[in-house]
Design a protein around this motif. Sequence first.
Motif, mmCIF file in Angstrom:
data_model
loop_
_atom_site.group_PDB
_atom_site.id
_atom_site.type_symbol
_atom_site.label_atom_id
_atom_site.label_comp_id
_atom_site.label_asym_id
_atom_site.label_seq_id
_atom_site.Cartn_x
_atom_site.Cartn_y
_atom_site.Cartn_z
ATOM 1 N N LEU A 25 -10.310 -8.269 9.435
ATOM 2 C CA LEU A 25 -10.927 -7.694 10.622
ATOM 3 C C LEU A 25 -12.288 -7.114 10.240
ATOM 4 O O LEU A 25 -12.492 -6.708 9.085
ATOM 5 C CB LEU A 25 -10.029 -6.599 11.193
ATOM 6 N N PRO A 26 -13.239 -7.039 11.184
ATOM 7 C CA PRO A 26 -14.578 -6.523 10.862
ATOM 8 C C PRO A 26 -14.557 -5.146 10.205
ATOM 9 O O PRO A 26 -15.321 -4.894 9.260
ATOM 10 C CB PRO A 26 -15.284 -6.478 12.221
ATOM 11 N N GLU A 27 -13.692 -4.231 10.669
ATOM 12 C CA GLU A 27 -13.660 -2.892 10.065
ATOM 13 C C GLU A 27 -13.126 -2.938 8.634
ATOM 14 O O GLU A 27 -13.486 -2.103 7.808
ATOM 15 C CB GLU A 27 -12.856 -1.902 10.912
ATOM 16 N N ILE A 29 -13.700 -5.533 6.561
ATOM 17 C CA ILE A 29 -14.823 -6.075 5.786
ATOM 18 C C ILE A 29 -15.777 -4.947 5.432
ATOM 19 O O ILE A 29 -16.311 -4.889 4.327
ATOM 20 C CB ILE A 29 -15.526 -7.210 6.555
ATOM 21 N N ARG A 30 -15.957 -4.004 6.362
ATOM 22 C CA ARG A 30 -16.818 -2.849 6.094
ATOM 23 C C ARG A 30 -16.267 -2.027 4.931
ATOM 24 O O ARG A 30 -17.018 -1.494 4.125
ATOM 25 C CB ARG A 30 -16.933 -1.988 7.351
ATOM 26 N N HIS A 31 -14.936 -1.947 4.802
ATOM 27 C CA HIS A 31 -14.323 -1.148 3.742
ATOM 28 C C HIS A 31 -14.265 -1.880 2.401
ATOM 29 O O HIS A 31 -14.529 -1.276 1.367
ATOM 30 C CB HIS A 31 -12.897 -0.738 4.125
ATOM 31 N N VAL A 32 -13.874 -3.160 2.391
ATOM 32 C CA VAL A 32 -13.637 -3.847 1.113
ATOM 33 C C VAL A 32 -14.501 -5.078 0.884
ATOM 34 O O VAL A 32 -14.412 -5.690 -0.173
ATOM 35 C CB VAL A 32 -12.148 -4.262 0.962
ATOM 36 N N GLY A 33 -15.327 -5.455 1.851
ATOM 37 C CA GLY A 33 -16.089 -6.691 1.715
ATOM 38 C C GLY A 33 -15.227 -7.865 2.168
ATOM 39 O O GLY A 33 -14.130 -7.687 2.678
ATOM 40 N N ASP A 34 -15.728 -9.073 1.958
ATOM 41 C CA ASP A 34 -14.965 -10.251 2.348
ATOM 42 C C ASP A 34 -14.461 -10.975 1.104
ATOM 43 O O ASP A 34 -14.730 -10.572 -0.023
ATOM 44 C CB ASP A 34 -15.787 -11.173 3.255
ATOM 45 N N ASP A 93 -4.725 -10.880 4.462
ATOM 46 C CA ASP A 93 -5.175 -11.694 5.597
ATOM 47 C C ASP A 93 -4.757 -11.023 6.906
ATOM 48 O O ASP A 93 -3.607 -10.594 7.055
ATOM 49 C CB ASP A 93 -4.561 -13.086 5.480
ATOM 50 N N LYS A 94 -5.682 -10.952 7.858
ATOM 51 C CA LYS A 94 -5.418 -10.243 9.118
ATOM 52 C C LYS A 94 -4.224 -10.813 9.869
ATOM 53 O O LYS A 94 -3.569 -10.114 10.620
ATOM 54 C CB LYS A 94 -6.662 -10.231 10.010
ATOM 55 N N ARG A 95 -3.916 -12.078 9.656
ATOM 56 C CA ARG A 95 -2.786 -12.706 10.339
ATOM 57 C C ARG A 95 -1.442 -12.291 9.740
ATOM 58 O O ARG A 95 -0.396 -12.598 10.305
ATOM 59 C CB ARG A 95 -2.948 -14.231 10.292
ATOM 60 N N PHE A 96 -1.484 -11.564 8.594
ATOM 61 C CA PHE A 96 -0.253 -11.149 7.913
ATOM 62 C C PHE A 96 -0.187 -9.637 7.720
ATOM 63 O O PHE A 96 0.639 -9.149 6.956
ATOM 64 C CB PHE A 96 -0.119 -11.884 6.576
ATOM 65 N N GLN A 97 -1.040 -8.920 8.420
ATOM 66 C CA GLN A 97 -1.014 -7.471 8.315
ATOM 67 C C GLN A 97 0.116 -6.903 9.157
ATOM 68 O O GLN A 97 0.595 -7.535 10.086
ATOM 69 C CB GLN A 97 -2.365 -6.894 8.735
ATOM 70 N N GLY A 98 0.533 -5.710 8.785
ATOM 71 C CA GLY A 98 1.606 -5.047 9.500
ATOM 72 C C GLY A 98 2.993 -5.459 9.026
ATOM 73 O O GLY A 98 4.001 -5.051 9.607
ATOM 74 N N LEU A 99 3.054 -6.260 7.958
ATOM 75 C CA LEU A 99 4.336 -6.713 7.426
ATOM 76 C C LEU A 99 4.711 -5.976 6.137
ATOM 77 O O LEU A 99 5.703 -6.321 5.499
ATOM 78 C CB LEU A 99 4.289 -8.223 7.153
ATOM 79 N N GLY A 100 3.893 -5.011 5.742
ATOM 80 C CA GLY A 100 4.180 -4.260 4.516
ATOM 81 C C GLY A 100 3.715 -4.954 3.250
ATOM 82 O O GLY A 100 4.103 -4.543 2.145
#
Length: 164
Positions: A25-27, A29-34, A93-100
Amino acid sequence: MHFALTPYDSLSPTQQRQVLEIELLPEQIRHVGDIHGGLHTLTARPVADRQGFVLLIDDTPRGFFVLKRRSLLPDWARDRPRITTTLHALMIDKRFQGLGLGKQCLRALPGLTQALWPDTEQLMLAVEAGNHPARQLYLTLGWQELPESDPNHASVERLMLLRL
């Protein structure tokens, strides 16, 4: 879902291409880069002082981070009384976040680090002061937030430490 952490260098050519498909997510990328910036850190020399790891879910790359030590330590981790390894560019990966998955990576980190570099006595990382979810996650997993080195100049980053 099968979870594995593996060195970037041991990936197949197909998996190395798939690493480039990790999206944030854009925020974030701001924290860790891409991912391109994360992979760029793997060009640092000497090779013995850094290692990139990929989180594989069912053999497909879904996360990434870099560990550094000795000559590649950032200034904020140098001159510590203990042998330090630093964590950089942890991304899921943003598509796999929230799974721990980030939490699983962090829980595996001490054992992974000591298997790689047995002399490591502590882990450190820098996290943006405003990244409250990440800071809370680290604290929940036993990391300590270090006090500001200069209380008159509040930093945009907070240093975190985990003794092994």
